[in-house]
Design a protein around this motif. Structure first.
Motif, PDB file in Angstrom:
ATOM      1  N   VAL A  31       1.388  -1.378  -0.017  1.00 31.31           N
ATOM      2  CA  VAL A  31       0.033   0.085   0.102  1.00 31.31           C
ATOM      3  C   VAL A  31       0.996   1.340   0.042  1.00 31.31           C
ATOM      4  CG1 VAL A  31      -1.437   1.459   1.580  1.00 31.31           C
ATOM      5  CG2 VAL A  31      -1.699  -0.918   1.166  1.00 31.31           C
ATOM      6  N   TYR A  32       1.876   1.281   0.909  1.00 34.31           N
ATOM      7  CA  TYR A  32       2.418   2.213   0.831  1.00 34.31           C
ATOM      8  C   TYR A  32       4.462   2.614   1.010  1.00 34.31           C
ATOM      9  CZ  TYR A  32       2.671   0.578   5.637  1.00 34.31           C
ATOM     10  OH  TYR A  32       3.176  -0.471   6.623  1.00 34.31           O
ATOM     11  N   GLY A  33       4.562   1.396   0.106  1.00 36.98           N
ATOM     12  CA  GLY A  33       5.781   1.717   0.117  1.00 36.98           C
ATOM     13  C   GLY A  33       6.665   0.760   0.637  1.00 36.98           C
ATOM     14  N   GLU A  34       6.037   0.160   1.092  1.00 36.27           N
ATOM     15  CA  GLU A  34       6.576  -0.760   2.961  1.00 36.27           C
ATOM     16  C   GLU A  34       7.543  -2.348   1.690  1.00 36.27           C
ATOM     17  OE1 GLU A  34       2.652  -2.591   2.176  1.00 36.27           O
ATOM     18  OE2 GLU A  34       3.589  -0.805   1.944  1.00 36.27           O
ATOM     19  N   PRO A  35       8.462  -2.552   2.320  1.00 39.15           N
ATOM     20  CA  PRO A  35       9.082  -3.810   2.148  1.00 39.15           C
ATOM     21  C   PRO A  35       8.436  -5.526   2.073  1.00 39.15           C
ATOM     22  CG  PRO A  35      10.626  -2.925   3.806  1.00 39.15           C
ATOM     23  CD  PRO A  35       9.375  -1.928   3.880  1.00 39.15           C
ATOM     24  N   THR A  36       8.394  -5.684   0.956  1.00 35.82           N
ATOM     25  CA  THR A  36       7.661  -7.316   0.764  1.00 35.82           C
ATOM     26  C   THR A  36       8.568  -8.472   0.995  1.00 35.82           C
ATOM     27  OG1 THR A  36       7.351  -6.530  -1.744  1.00 35.82           O
ATOM     28  CG2 THR A  36       5.697  -5.207  -0.121  1.00 35.82           C
ATOM     29  N   ASP A  37       8.130  -9.282   0.602  1.00 33.84           N
ATOM     30  CA  ASP A  37       8.737 -10.696   0.287  1.00 33.84           C
ATOM     31  C   ASP A  37       7.746 -11.309  -0.465  1.00 33.84           C
ATOM     32  OD1 ASP A  37      10.446 -12.740   0.091  1.00 33.84           O
ATOM     33  OD2 ASP A  37      10.523 -13.271   1.968  1.00 33.84           O
ATOM     34  N   ASP A  38       7.356 -11.929  -1.903  1.00 36.40           N
ATOM     35  CA  ASP A  38       5.923 -12.925  -2.368  1.00 36.40           C
ATOM     36  C   ASP A  38       4.981 -12.167  -1.483  1.00 36.40           C
ATOM     37  OD1 ASP A  38       8.389 -14.057  -3.362  1.00 36.40           O
ATOM     38  OD2 ASP A  38       7.919 -15.458  -1.758  1.00 36.40           O
ATOM     39  N   GLU A  39       4.087 -12.858  -0.567  1.00 34.09           N
ATOM     40  CA  GLU A  39       2.788 -11.784   0.044  1.00 34.09           C
ATOM     41  C   GLU A  39       3.183 -11.197   0.731  1.00 34.09           C
ATOM     42  OE1 GLU A  39       2.456 -16.560   1.329  1.00 34.09           O
ATOM     43  OE2 GLU A  39       3.753 -15.495   0.373  1.00 34.09           O
ATOM     44  N   TRP A  40       4.181 -11.288   1.605  1.00 36.31           N
ATOM     45  CA  TRP A  40       4.105 -10.513   2.976  1.00 36.31           C
ATOM     46  C   TRP A  40       4.774  -9.666   3.267  1.00 36.31           C
ATOM     47  CZ3 TRP A  40       2.645 -13.041   7.233  1.00 36.31           C
ATOM     48  CH2 TRP A  40       2.069 -14.609   7.043  1.00 36.31           C
ATOM     49  N   ARG A  41       4.217  -8.352   3.326  1.00 35.99           N
ATOM     50  CA  ARG A  41       3.852  -6.755   3.970  1.00 35.99           C
ATOM     51  C   ARG A  41       4.510  -6.961   4.812  1.00 35.99           C
ATOM     52  NH1 ARG A  41      -1.176  -4.316   4.170  1.00 35.99           N
ATOM     53  NH2 ARG A  41      -0.142  -1.809   3.862  1.00 35.99           N
ATOM     54  N   ALA A  42       5.726  -5.672   4.974  1.00 30.68           N
ATOM     55  CA  ALA A  42       5.857  -5.163   6.930  1.00 30.68           C
ATOM     56  C   ALA A  42       5.361  -4.574   7.631  1.00 30.68           C
ATOM     57  CB  ALA A  42       7.705  -4.700   6.523  1.00 30.68           C
ATOM     58  N   TRP A  43       4.916  -4.351   8.596  1.00 30.44           N
ATOM     59  CA  TRP A  43       4.221  -3.653   9.031  1.00 30.44           C
ATOM     60  C   TRP A  43       4.959  -2.757  10.422  1.00 30.44           C
ATOM     61  CZ3 TRP A  43      -1.100  -5.731  12.059  1.00 30.44           C
ATOM     62  CH2 TRP A  43      -1.580  -4.584  12.118  1.00 30.44           C
ATOM     63  N   ASP A  44       5.075  -2.112  10.267  1.00 29.55           N
ATOM     64  CA  ASP A  44       5.834  -1.021  10.922  1.00 29.55           C
ATOM     65  C   ASP A  44       5.910  -0.034  11.537  1.00 29.55           C
ATOM     66  OD1 ASP A  44       7.673   1.267  11.743  1.00 29.55           O
ATOM     67  OD2 ASP A  44       8.445   1.847   9.687  1.00 29.55           O
ATOM     68  N   PRO A  45       5.651  -0.992  13.369  1.00 29.02           N
ATOM     69  CA  PRO A  45       5.720   0.279  14.783  1.00 29.02           C
ATOM     70  C   PRO A  45       5.756   1.539  14.583  1.00 29.02           C
ATOM     71  CG  PRO A  45       7.650  -1.468  14.618  1.00 29.02           C
ATOM     72  CD  PRO A  45       7.334  -1.496  13.674  1.00 29.02           C
ATOM     73  N   SER A  46       6.357   2.325  13.574  1.00 29.69           N
ATOM     74  CA  SER A  46       7.240   3.739  13.583  1.00 29.69           C
ATOM     75  C   SER A  46       6.135   4.082  12.631  1.00 29.69           C
ATOM     76  CB  SER A  46       8.610   3.532  13.603  1.00 29.69           C
ATOM     77  OG  SER A  46       8.349   3.686  12.350  1.00 29.69           O
ATOM     78  N   ARG A  47       5.128   3.429  11.820  1.00 29.44           N
ATOM     79  CA  ARG A  47       4.570   4.121  11.221  1.00 29.44           C
ATOM     80  C   ARG A  47       2.751   4.079  11.789  1.00 29.44           C
ATOM     81  NH1 ARG A  47       5.713   4.765   4.823  1.00 29.44           N
ATOM     82  NH2 ARG A  47       3.944   6.178   5.552  1.00 29.44           N
ATOM     83  N   SER A  48       2.722   2.832  12.688  1.00 31.30           N
ATOM     84  CA  SER A  48       1.622   2.493  13.771  1.00 31.30           C
ATOM     85  C   SER A  48       1.427   2.268  14.355  1.00 31.30           C
ATOM     86  CB  SER A  48       1.332   1.055  12.381  1.00 31.30           C
ATOM     87  OG  SER A  48       0.068   0.616  12.768  1.00 31.30           O
ATOM     88  N   LYS A  49      -0.049   3.406  15.186  1.00 32.63           N
ATOM     89  CA  LYS A  49       0.275   2.989  16.442  1.00 32.63           C
ATOM     90  C   LYS A  49      -0.456   1.697  16.875  1.00 32.63           C
ATOM     91  CE  LYS A  49       0.902   7.457  15.843  1.00 32.63           C
ATOM     92  NZ  LYS A  49       0.430   7.881  14.960  1.00 32.63           N
ATOM     93  N   LEU A  50      -1.130   0.994  16.051  1.00 35.17           N
ATOM     94  CA  LEU A  50      -1.951  -0.487  16.747  1.00 35.17           C
ATOM     95  C   LEU A  50      -0.602  -1.456  16.558  1.00 35.17           C
ATOM     96  CD1 LEU A  50      -3.742  -2.324  16.777  1.00 35.17           C
ATOM     97  CD2 LEU A  50      -4.749  -2.851  14.640  1.00 35.17           C
ATOM     98  N   GLY A  51       0.574  -1.122  15.307  1.00 33.24           N
ATOM     99  CA  GLY A  51       1.387  -2.301  14.637  1.00 33.24           C
ATOM    100  C   GLY A  51       3.011  -1.661  16.459  1.00 33.24           C
ATOM    101  N   ALA A  52       2.480  -0.846  16.880  1.00 32.65           N
ATOM    102  CA  ALA A  52       3.612  -0.384  17.764  1.00 32.65           C
ATOM    103  C   ALA A  52       2.683  -0.813  19.376  1.00 32.65           C
ATOM    104  CB  ALA A  52       3.707   0.999  18.647  1.00 32.65           C
ATOM    105  N   MET A  53       1.586  -0.921  18.971  1.00 36.65           N
ATOM    106  CA  MET A  53       0.798  -1.888  20.222  1.00 36.65           C
ATOM    107  C   MET A  53       0.969  -3.300  20.162  1.00 36.65           C
ATOM    108  SD  MET A  53      -2.711   0.300  20.426  1.00 36.65           S
ATOM    109  CE  MET A  53      -3.471  -0.666  22.151  1.00 36.65           C
ATOM    110  N   LEU A  54       1.324  -3.417  19.256  1.00 40.33           N
ATOM    111  CA  LEU A  54       1.494  -5.387  19.380  1.00 40.33           C
ATOM    112  C   LEU A  54       3.232  -5.715  19.339  1.00 40.33           C
ATOM    113  CD1 LEU A  54      -0.452  -6.390  16.289  1.00 40.33           C
ATOM    114  CD2 LEU A  54      -1.526  -7.049  17.815  1.00 40.33           C
TER     115      LEU A  54
END
Length: 215
Positions: A31-54
């Motif tokens: 969606v936003y230029g995040e790193p990908t590997d095949d079907e996986w996309r990285a979830w950056d906690p510094s760009r996501s409050k919910l990602g930080a909570m996880l």
């Protein structure tokens, strides 16, 4: 320490990031230029409050196929990850410009429903959002963040969860953030039991993560 990751969120090593660290990831279209590997996309906690909570191992009780109401979806950075593993995901965003990007994120996600609406006025989308949602995720930059959570309580199932990222500087830039957090928590307790709080400072300055359930 065990992690509390929802089904559909895993740790995955992405080549090229240089440090070999496993990162939170979901399966879906980028969606936003995040790193990908095949079907996986990285979830950056510094760009996501919910990602930080996880990342901070808060007990969100998020699960695969949950019905989610996401308040403050912006351009879809976080809510697109949620929709990668959750069930019906209603994404409320007030500003027209990021809402256009949100529409693009939803194009490849049939369960993601963008709503151009104001999270402070739930009557404007009550005819669309189903009752008894499992999770409300709230990430809104406005005064009265506790009031937004209280107004949207009507949509949450009795055993549901509120996952709230409180932005102290949006409430009052002149006050000490800890005092702001205390006030928000006190106001929430009119209709929620606060289960857990944790500073998100490692990833987001002057933010507090709150997990709560309706009374």
């Amino acid at each position: 320490m065990s992690e509390h990751l929802p089904d559909g969120v895993e740790r995955h090593a992405f080549g090229g990031d240089g440090d070999g660290t496993d990162r939170l990831a979901t399966r879906g279209e980028p969606v936003y230029g995040e790193p990908t590997d095949d079907e996986w996309r990285a979830w950056d906690p510094s760009r996501s409050k919910l990602g930080a909570m996880l990342e901070l191992e808060m007990q969100t009780d998020l699960a695969g196929d949950d019905t989610v109401l996401y308040l403050g979806a912006a351009s879809g950075t976080t809510v697109s990850h949620v929709a990668d593993f959750a069930g019906p995901t209603y994404a409320v965003e007030f500003a027209a410009r990021p809402a256009r990007d949100l529409l693009e994120a939803a194009a490849s996600r049939s369960q993601l429903f963008p709503l151009l609406a104001d999270a402070r006025k739930p009557d404007t989308y009550a005819h669309v959002v189903e009752s008894d949602v499992d999770i409300i995720v709230q990430d809104v930059a406005t005064r009265g963040q506790a009031r937004v959570a209280l107004e949207n309580r009507r949509f949450l199932a009795d055993d549901g969860r509120l996952l709230l990222a409180v932005k102290a500087r949006s409430e009052d830039v002149t006050r000490d953030p800890s005092a702001v957090f205390d006030d928000v928590r006190e106001e929430l307790e009119a209709e929620y039991e606060v289960l857990e709080t944790k500073s998100l400072e490692r990833y987001h300055a002057d933010h507090l993560g709150i997990v709560a359930r309706p009374l």
